[in-house]
Design a protein around this motif. Structure first.
Motif, mmCIF file in Angstrom:
data_model
loop_
_atom_site.group_PDB
_atom_site.id
_atom_site.type_symbol
_atom_site.label_atom_id
_atom_site.label_comp_id
_atom_site.label_asym_id
_atom_site.label_seq_id
_atom_site.Cartn_x
_atom_site.Cartn_y
_atom_site.Cartn_z
ATOM 1 N N GLU A 112 37.470 41.645 38.873
ATOM 2 C CA GLU A 112 37.042 40.902 39.707
ATOM 3 C C GLU A 112 38.134 40.316 40.281
ATOM 4 O OE1 GLU A 112 33.095 39.011 39.485
ATOM 5 O OE2 GLU A 112 31.752 41.250 39.501
ATOM 6 N N GLU A 113 39.024 39.847 39.390
ATOM 7 C CA GLU A 113 39.875 38.589 39.353
ATOM 8 C C GLU A 113 41.133 39.369 40.158
ATOM 9 O OE1 GLU A 113 40.683 35.470 39.459
ATOM 10 O OE2 GLU A 113 38.365 35.196 38.193
ATOM 11 N N VAL A 114 40.892 40.763 39.946
ATOM 12 C CA VAL A 114 42.215 41.563 40.287
ATOM 13 C C VAL A 114 41.169 41.512 42.041
ATOM 14 C CG1 VAL A 114 42.983 43.775 40.885
ATOM 15 C CG2 VAL A 114 43.084 42.757 38.368
ATOM 16 N N ALA A 115 40.574 42.190 42.183
ATOM 17 C CA ALA A 115 40.209 42.524 43.488
ATOM 18 C C ALA A 115 40.223 40.862 44.375
ATOM 19 C CB ALA A 115 38.428 42.843 43.623
ATOM 20 N N VAL A 116 39.672 39.863 43.422
ATOM 21 C CA VAL A 116 40.233 38.269 44.629
ATOM 22 C C VAL A 116 41.327 38.440 44.752
ATOM 23 C CG1 VAL A 116 40.175 35.831 44.315
ATOM 24 C CG2 VAL A 116 38.321 37.193 43.893
ATOM 25 N N ALA A 117 42.534 38.509 43.761
ATOM 26 C CA ALA A 117 43.508 38.286 44.090
ATOM 27 C C ALA A 117 44.348 39.623 45.002
ATOM 28 C CB ALA A 117 44.904 38.743 43.106
ATOM 29 N N PHE A 118 43.708 40.993 45.786
ATOM 30 C CA PHE A 118 43.835 41.705 46.818
ATOM 31 C C PHE A 118 43.795 40.888 47.903
ATOM 32 C CE2 PHE A 118 43.219 45.618 48.904
ATOM 33 C CZ PHE A 118 44.634 46.040 49.209
ATOM 34 N N GLY A 152 23.719 46.948 43.689
ATOM 35 C CA GLY A 152 24.879 45.021 43.316
ATOM 36 C C GLY A 152 25.851 44.700 44.236
ATOM 37 N N ALA A 153 26.365 46.408 44.515
ATOM 38 C CA ALA A 153 27.705 46.865 44.659
ATOM 39 C C ALA A 153 27.812 45.702 46.112
ATOM 40 C CB ALA A 153 28.153 48.247 45.680
ATOM 41 N N GLU A 154 27.320 45.739 47.159
ATOM 42 C CA GLU A 154 27.030 45.070 48.051
ATOM 43 C C GLU A 154 27.334 43.232 47.666
ATOM 44 O OE1 GLU A 154 25.759 44.371 52.807
ATOM 45 O OE2 GLU A 154 24.207 44.530 51.605
ATOM 46 N N ALA A 155 27.016 42.780 46.962
ATOM 47 C CA ALA A 155 26.710 41.440 46.028
ATOM 48 C C ALA A 155 27.678 40.949 45.649
ATOM 49 C CB ALA A 155 25.389 41.451 45.089
ATOM 50 N N ARG A 156 28.330 42.098 44.917
ATOM 51 C CA ARG A 156 29.913 41.979 44.143
ATOM 52 C C ARG A 156 30.473 41.356 45.581
ATOM 53 N NH1 ARG A 156 30.231 45.726 39.966
ATOM 54 N NH2 ARG A 156 28.607 43.428 38.522
ATOM 55 N N ILE A 157 30.638 42.846 46.547
ATOM 56 C CA ILE A 157 31.611 42.684 47.322
ATOM 57 C C ILE A 157 31.531 40.902 48.114
ATOM 58 C CG2 ILE A 157 32.200 43.325 49.583
ATOM 59 C CD1 ILE A 157 33.856 45.006 47.111
ATOM 60 N N ILE A 158 30.549 40.763 48.639
ATOM 61 C CA ILE A 158 29.946 39.314 48.660
ATOM 62 C C ILE A 158 30.442 38.457 48.090
ATOM 63 C CG2 ILE A 158 28.734 37.662 49.729
ATOM 64 C CD1 ILE A 158 27.085 40.341 50.648
ATOM 65 N N HIS A 159 30.179 38.528 46.792
ATOM 66 C CA HIS A 159 31.247 37.476 45.509
ATOM 67 C C HIS A 159 32.944 37.029 45.649
ATOM 68 C CE1 HIS A 159 31.231 35.170 42.492
ATOM 69 N NE2 HIS A 159 32.057 35.920 41.337
ATOM 70 N N ILE A 160 32.937 38.648 45.808
ATOM 71 C CA ILE A 160 34.268 38.727 45.881
ATOM 72 C C ILE A 160 35.643 37.895 47.121
ATOM 73 C CG2 ILE A 160 36.483 40.069 45.609
ATOM 74 C CD1 ILE A 160 34.940 41.574 43.543
ATOM 75 N N LEU A 161 35.009 38.142 47.810
ATOM 76 C CA LEU A 161 35.486 37.861 49.369
ATOM 77 C C LEU A 161 35.309 36.627 49.619
ATOM 78 C CD1 LEU A 161 33.677 40.519 51.945
ATOM 79 C CD2 LEU A 161 36.486 40.352 51.151
ATOM 80 N N GLU A 162 34.318 35.798 49.572
ATOM 81 C CA GLU A 162 34.335 34.236 49.307
ATOM 82 C C GLU A 162 34.627 33.463 48.570
ATOM 83 O OE1 GLU A 162 29.229 34.436 51.105
ATOM 84 O OE2 GLU A 162 30.466 34.153 48.297
ATOM 85 N N ARG A 163 35.248 34.361 47.790
ATOM 86 C CA ARG A 163 36.520 33.283 46.456
ATOM 87 C C ARG A 163 37.242 33.580 46.349
ATOM 88 N NH1 ARG A 163 36.566 36.007 41.047
ATOM 89 N NH2 ARG A 163 38.135 34.075 41.400
ATOM 90 N N ALA A 164 37.743 34.969 47.568
ATOM 91 C CA ALA A 164 39.148 34.878 48.085
ATOM 92 C C ALA A 164 39.190 34.352 49.537
ATOM 93 C CB ALA A 164 39.449 36.745 48.750
#
Length: 442
Positions: A112-118, A152-164
């Motif tokens: 998830e950290e890698v995804a946020v960095a991307f 839970g894929a959509e919830a995970r993506i939303i969380h990653i987008l908001e962190r980014a």
């Protein structure tokens, strides 16, 4: 309808594509000349993230900069991190992260950290000219695989987008890759809406989809003119991590009240080009493997494209010795691996058809990075066209623009032919991004 403007991000395992719809009736367009894109294809951003440790500092690289970083001490290269987020068996993905010995294990939080960095890297690059997009205030939708047992894929993506620092689209922050790809291919990026007439003593109807204006004049609209039965289209997208199947069935009898929302059934299978990469790697001798392991991600992508076309390439081992790939028995092994991969995709298509398709398949289309490999496309086209009743549409066929436009107008000119050929290429690689920004999902 919820989002007037949408940026769609097709988060590919190997390459990420972006498309934007700026208004209700604007055409969905791929963003080109992206700062993080590969020089060869300016709308494809390598989905690579690299962490570089230098002393006490840590630097994150994304896109082309990450893909050109060669392996070294203090360098951690994340190539197939998307698979860790969406795989049904994420713990088994370590062996697929790179060519060579399995990398060290990481838990899901690391990826998830890698995804946020991307996504942060994408955000920063798009804030600059000529795009000047404010992703904190622009609705963003992400295309993700449709894996049956994953939740839970959509919830995970939303969380990653908001962190980014990216704003998720309202309504649907994610769409599945099979449906977005099918939508992109079938509409070619057209968008159309209308306001149905008001009925006395009823609330004013809201903006609605005008699907008929979004479809090609040939094929589907011809089926509509027959006003009977149904018309089914199967779109097959061969990516780095998954092969996606999207079946769209149009009710051409107008017997349902919601005919402008055709039935879509879809599924993704963990079967992608990385499987072929590993099959090729396993067939190599020790010296050739050593040379491959020393390559950056972008170098391997360039070499394998030539290998998969049947060419011979020369790699250099860390000690300086040259190692040829794709000669003699090596060429035979590569050809056999490509044929075996094409057979696996065909079997997956047959399984999808048996499990999900309840209607006619009148046409089918191949897309994705895998469709760019001629021997895969040719093998699949032969297998898929075994049923003579089913048309196989090849968007990379150089005769497709002239054949289609002649059928439509009876005459064509070179600029129009060139424009359609260019759009065909965009749809093969970027159909999911184009479809993800469609008004169909509003």
């Amino acid at each position: 309808m919820k989002n007037r403007t949408v940026l769609s991000i097709d988060l590919g395992s190997a390459y990420t594509k972006l498309a934007i719809r700026r208004d209700w009736h604007d055409e969905s367009q791929l963003l080109r000349e992206l700062p993080l894109a590969t020089p060869e294809v300016d709308f494809c951003v390598p989905s690579v993230v690299t962490r570089v440790e230098t002393g006490r500092a840590t630097q994150w690289l994304t896109g082309a900069a990450a893909a050109t970083q060669p392996p070294a001490d203090g360098v951690t290269i994340y190539r197939y991190w998307k698979a860790r987020l969406f795989s049904e068996h994420p713990e088994e993905q370590a062996s697929h992260d790179s060519l060579g010995p399995p990398g060290e294990g990481h838990d899901l939080d690391d990826y998830e950290e890698v995804a946020v960095a991307f996504f942060r890297g994408l955000k920063r690059s798009l804030e600059r000219e000529p795009f000047a997009l404010d992703l904190a205030n622009t609705s963003v939708r992400v295309c993700i695989p449709k894996l049956e047992t994953y939740h839970g894929a959509e919830a995970r993506i939303i969380h990653i987008l908001e962190r980014a620092g990216v704003r998720p689209a309202r309504g649907r922050a994610t769409v599945y890759e099979p449906e977005s790809n099918a939508c992109g291919v079938l509409t070619r990026g057209r968008n159309a809406t209308w306001f149905p007439p008001r009925v006395s003593f009823m609330p004013s109807p809201g903006r609605a989809l005008q699907l008929r204006d979004m479809l090609e004049p040939e094929g589907l609209l011809e089926a509509f003119r027959r006003v009977s039965g149904s018309f089914g289209v199967l779109v097959i997208d061969i990516g780095g991590f998954t092969t996606d199947f999207g079946y769209v069935k149009f009710d051409t009898s107008f017997s349902s009240d919601d005919w402008q929302r055709p039935e879509i059934v879809q599924s993704s299978y963990e079967l992608g080009i990385r499987e072929l990469d590993h099959a090729i790697y396993e067939s190599l001798g020790p010296e050739a493997r050593e040379a491959v392991e020393a390559l950056s991600s972008s170098e391997w992508d360039a070499h394998k494209a030539r290998l998969y076309r049947g060419e011979t390439v020369a790699l250099t081992r860390p000690g300086g010795a040259s190692v040829p790939l794709g000669k003699g028995r090596g060429a035979e092994s590569i050809a056999a691996a490509i044929a075996a991969f094409a057979q696996r995709v065909t079997r997956a298509r047959d399984q999808f058809r048996e499990d999900y398709v309840r209607g006619p398949i009148n046409a089918q289309t191949l897309t994705g990075g895998g469709a760019m490999i001629p021997r895969i496309r040719q093998a699949l086209a032969r297998a898929l066209s075994a049923d003579e009743r089913i048309q196989v549409s090849d968007l990379l066929d150089p005769d497709e623009p002239r054949r289609t436009l002649m059928q439509r107008d009876g005459h064509v000119d070179e600029p129009v032919l060139h424009a359609r050929a260019g759009r065909n290429l965009e749809l093969v690689r970027g159909g999911s991004a184009i479809g993800g920004s469609s008004v169909f999902f509003e």
